[in-house]
Design a protein around this motif. Structure first.
Motif, mmCIF file in Angstrom:
data_model
loop_
_atom_site.group_PDB
_atom_site.id
_atom_site.type_symbol
_atom_site.label_atom_id
_atom_site.label_comp_id
_atom_site.label_asym_id
_atom_site.label_seq_id
_atom_site.Cartn_x
_atom_site.Cartn_y
_atom_site.Cartn_z
ATOM 1 N N ASP A 98 0.821 -1.210 0.000
ATOM 2 C CA ASP A 98 0.000 0.000 0.000
ATOM 3 C C ASP A 98 0.861 1.268 0.000
ATOM 4 N N ASN A 99 1.920 1.269 0.809
ATOM 5 C CA ASN A 99 2.813 2.436 0.848
ATOM 6 C C ASN A 99 3.519 2.633 -0.486
ATOM 7 N N TRP A 100 4.000 1.544 -1.080
ATOM 8 C CA TRP A 100 4.710 1.620 -2.360
ATOM 9 C C TRP A 100 3.787 2.178 -3.449
ATOM 10 N N ARG A 101 2.565 1.680 -3.504
ATOM 11 C CA ARG A 101 1.610 2.121 -4.525
ATOM 12 C C ARG A 101 1.294 3.607 -4.355
ATOM 13 N N ALA A 102 1.075 4.038 -3.123
ATOM 14 C CA ALA A 102 0.800 5.446 -2.861
ATOM 15 C C ALA A 102 1.996 6.319 -3.261
#
Length: 169
Positions: A98-102
């Motif tokens: 989730d952090n990477w995608r954001a």
């Protein structure tokens, strides 16, 4: 295979799923995240440029993806098989997904773009010159016609000027 099937395939997989599309292999969403992790341990393989596109039939959902030529995988000794998909690695660590995608979405949204015109001109009255560059390829006959057209129609003056300016480069 449509986009919904591709996304469903990678969403439910614990391994990296490459999807063959012509002479390329594309990695979508979680599989791209997994690829970017995996290649850190595979020096012969590149990290991929992360691209984002809005998919109209998914209510403009933004999809992250990246790809490379199938030939690159073959040259690196990866078996691409004869199926439409390529499965790589045993398991993806999704703890930072989730952090990477954001992060990827933020990076794409915060790209600084040069002004459209160096001199600060406006192509259209009141339109800012801080728009992003867009490379547009027009058939030669259309450019020729635009160059020969007089700037008489006020609603098209800005377009004719833009084409004429682009043709002068």
């Amino acid at each position: 295979m449509n986009i919904e099937e591709k996304l469903e395939l990678v969403k439910n997989s614990k391994v990296i799923v490459g999807i063959k599309e012509g002479v390329f292999v594309r990695f979508y969403e979680q599989s791209l995240f997994g690829w970017q992790q995996w290649v850190l341990t595979q020096p012969q393989l590149p990290t991929l440029k992360v691209l984002i596109k809005k998919v109209k039939k998914l209510d403009n959902q933004e999809i992250v993806y990246g790809g490379l030529p199938i030939e690159s995988l073959i040259r690196s000794g990866i078996d691409v098989g004869n199926e439409n998909t390529i499965l790589l690695k045993d398991e993806i660590d999704f703890s930072n997904w989730d952090n990477w995608r954001a992060e990827q979405k933020n990076e794409m949204n915060n790209i600084d773009s040069p002004p459209l015109l160096e001199r600060g001109d406006n192509l259209n009255d009141g339109v800012s010159n801080s728009a992003r560059y867009i490379r547009l390829f027009l058939p030669e006959h259309l450019v020729k016609k635009a160059l020969e057209t007089k700037d008489t129609d006020p609603s098209l003056v800005w377009l004719l000027r833009a084409v004429k300016q682009a043709a002068s480069f």
